[in-house]
Design a protein around this motif. Structure first.
Motif, PDB file in Angstrom:
ATOM      1  N   THR A 166     -20.261 -69.813   5.401  1.00  0.00           N
ATOM      2  CA  THR A 166     -19.669 -70.140   4.675  1.00  0.00           C
ATOM      3  C   THR A 166     -21.181 -70.699   3.994  1.00  0.00           C
ATOM      4  O   THR A 166     -20.758 -70.250   2.328  1.00  0.00           O
ATOM      5  CB  THR A 166     -18.177 -70.969   4.796  1.00  0.00           C
ATOM      6  N   MET A 167     -21.682 -71.241   4.376  1.00  0.00           N
ATOM      7  CA  MET A 167     -22.816 -71.710   4.008  1.00  0.00           C
ATOM      8  C   MET A 167     -23.622 -70.348   3.106  1.00  0.00           C
ATOM      9  O   MET A 167     -24.010 -70.686   2.412  1.00  0.00           O
ATOM     10  CB  MET A 167     -23.349 -72.655   5.134  1.00  0.00           C
ATOM     11  N   THR A 168     -23.847 -69.823   3.613  1.00  0.00           N
ATOM     12  CA  THR A 168     -24.209 -68.513   3.406  1.00  0.00           C
ATOM     13  C   THR A 168     -23.855 -68.423   2.372  1.00  0.00           C
ATOM     14  O   THR A 168     -24.794 -67.436   0.903  1.00  0.00           O
ATOM     15  CB  THR A 168     -24.199 -66.754   4.435  1.00  0.00           C
ATOM     16  N   VAL A 169     -22.587 -68.081   1.662  1.00  0.00           N
ATOM     17  CA  VAL A 169     -22.269 -67.883   0.397  1.00  0.00           C
ATOM     18  C   VAL A 169     -21.882 -68.565  -0.595  1.00  0.00           C
ATOM     19  O   VAL A 169     -22.495 -67.946  -1.691  1.00  0.00           O
ATOM     20  CB  VAL A 169     -20.653 -67.306   0.898  1.00  0.00           C
ATOM     21  N   ASN A 170     -21.632 -69.650   0.196  1.00  0.00           N
ATOM     22  CA  ASN A 170     -21.692 -70.468  -1.077  1.00  0.00           C
ATOM     23  C   ASN A 170     -22.902 -70.885  -1.432  1.00  0.00           C
ATOM     24  O   ASN A 170     -22.791 -71.594  -2.555  1.00  0.00           O
ATOM     25  CB  ASN A 170     -20.775 -71.453  -0.440  1.00  0.00           C
ATOM     26  N   VAL A 171     -23.544 -71.448  -0.634  1.00  0.00           N
ATOM     27  CA  VAL A 171     -24.471 -72.589  -1.137  1.00  0.00           C
ATOM     28  C   VAL A 171     -26.519 -71.081  -1.431  1.00  0.00           C
ATOM     29  O   VAL A 171     -27.150 -71.271  -1.372  1.00  0.00           O
ATOM     30  CB  VAL A 171     -25.411 -73.558   0.154  1.00  0.00           C
ATOM     31  N   THR A 172     -26.748 -70.437   0.555  1.00  0.00           N
ATOM     32  CA  THR A 172     -27.377 -69.872   0.179  1.00  0.00           C
ATOM     33  C   THR A 172     -27.536 -68.797  -0.737  1.00  0.00           C
ATOM     34  O   THR A 172     -28.991 -68.492  -1.310  1.00  0.00           O
ATOM     35  CB  THR A 172     -28.011 -68.707   2.124  1.00  0.00           C
ATOM     36  N   ALA A 173     -27.094 -67.929  -0.866  1.00  0.00           N
ATOM     37  CA  ALA A 173     -26.150 -67.162  -1.579  1.00  0.00           C
ATOM     38  C   ALA A 173     -26.757 -67.493  -3.576  1.00  0.00           C
ATOM     39  O   ALA A 173     -27.094 -66.681  -4.419  1.00  0.00           O
ATOM     40  CB  ALA A 173     -25.545 -65.917  -1.606  1.00  0.00           C
TER      41      ALA A 173
END
Length: 246
Positions: free
Chosen positions: A112-119
């Motif tokens: 979730t952090m990858t898709v919502n924040v990092t991406a």
């Protein structure tokens, strides 16, 4: 009748369904050439059919937002073809899981952090130079009231949206003296698949449709918008100013 985005290049992530789908469709109706990103090819093709039926134009980009290399290459591809980007809408996101903070699985947290924040950061990094090359670049990042309410069991989703809002504020401060205007958007409760996942017992007919919500967001991409570093509350139809500490 003059179209407010005539000749503009607008990119929308998460464009295969929900608010992203409607934003892409409505921006195309306003004259923009839409670069539509999503994982679901079928949804993108349906969007393209609707845009073309209304005499609009789009470029479809099947892309998973966990593909960081793909996001990095996106900026170069847009620069080579158009030389600029006028509108960026970072709409793609995951709900994750609603659970006590200590019960969230590491795999779900990281995804979730990858898709919502990092991406989202990677997208901004890839497209910022192209938005600065526009005469009136506009960056919109989808947020949520969860970023501020921080309700029980919403810690993961709330944290990702709070992080996105913090990035928007810093980005706005960095670009204050340029034509680029960037804002976060809180769409509020909307009749979407994600909302149904979060609130399975809710009557969807009590909520505005994605089309109705998108219609209030599209004007944020227009050249006459002067606000930056704020959050647009769709339900109130107004910009909210962050309170800076003394």
């Amino acid at each position: 009748m003059t179209k407010r985005l005539d000749g503009k290049i607008a990119l929308v992530t998460g464009a295969s369904r929900g608010i992203g789908y409607q934003l892409a469709k409505q921006m195309a109706a306003e004259g923009a050439h839409v670069i539509a990103l999503a994982r679901t090819v079928g949804g993108l093709e349906e969007l393209d059919d609707e845009i073309r039926a209304a005499s609009g134009s789009a470029t479809l980009v099947p892309l998973d937002m966990t593909d960081m290399g793909g996001i990095d290459r996106l900026g170069g591809a847009i620069k080579e073809r158009w030389g600029r980007l006028d509108v960026m809408v970072a709409n793609a996101g995951l709900l994750g899981v609603l659970a006590p903070i200590g019960h969230i699985e590491a795999k779900i947290f990281e995804q979730t952090m990858t898709v919502n924040v990092t991406a989202t950061w990677r997208l901004i990094r890839s497209l910022d130079p192209l938005l600065r090359a526009s005469e009136a670049g506009r960056g919109l990042v989808m947020s949520s009231g969860a970023a501020h309410s921080a309700k029980a069991y919403w810690s993961l989703y709330a944290a990702t949206k709070a992080a996105c809002e913090a990035m928007v504020r810093s980005w706005a401060n960095e670009t204050m003296n340029t034509p680029l205007r960037v804002n976060a958007v809180n769409p509020g409760a909307t009749r979407t698949k994600m909302r149904a996942q979060a609130m399975p017992g809710e009557d969807p007919k009590t909520l505005p449709t994605a089309r109705e919500v998108a219609a209030k967001i599209v004007p944020l991409a227009f050249a006459d918008v002067t606000e930056t570093g704020k959050i647009f509350d769709v339900r109130r139809e107004t910009f909210l100013t962050y309170q800076n500490p003394a």
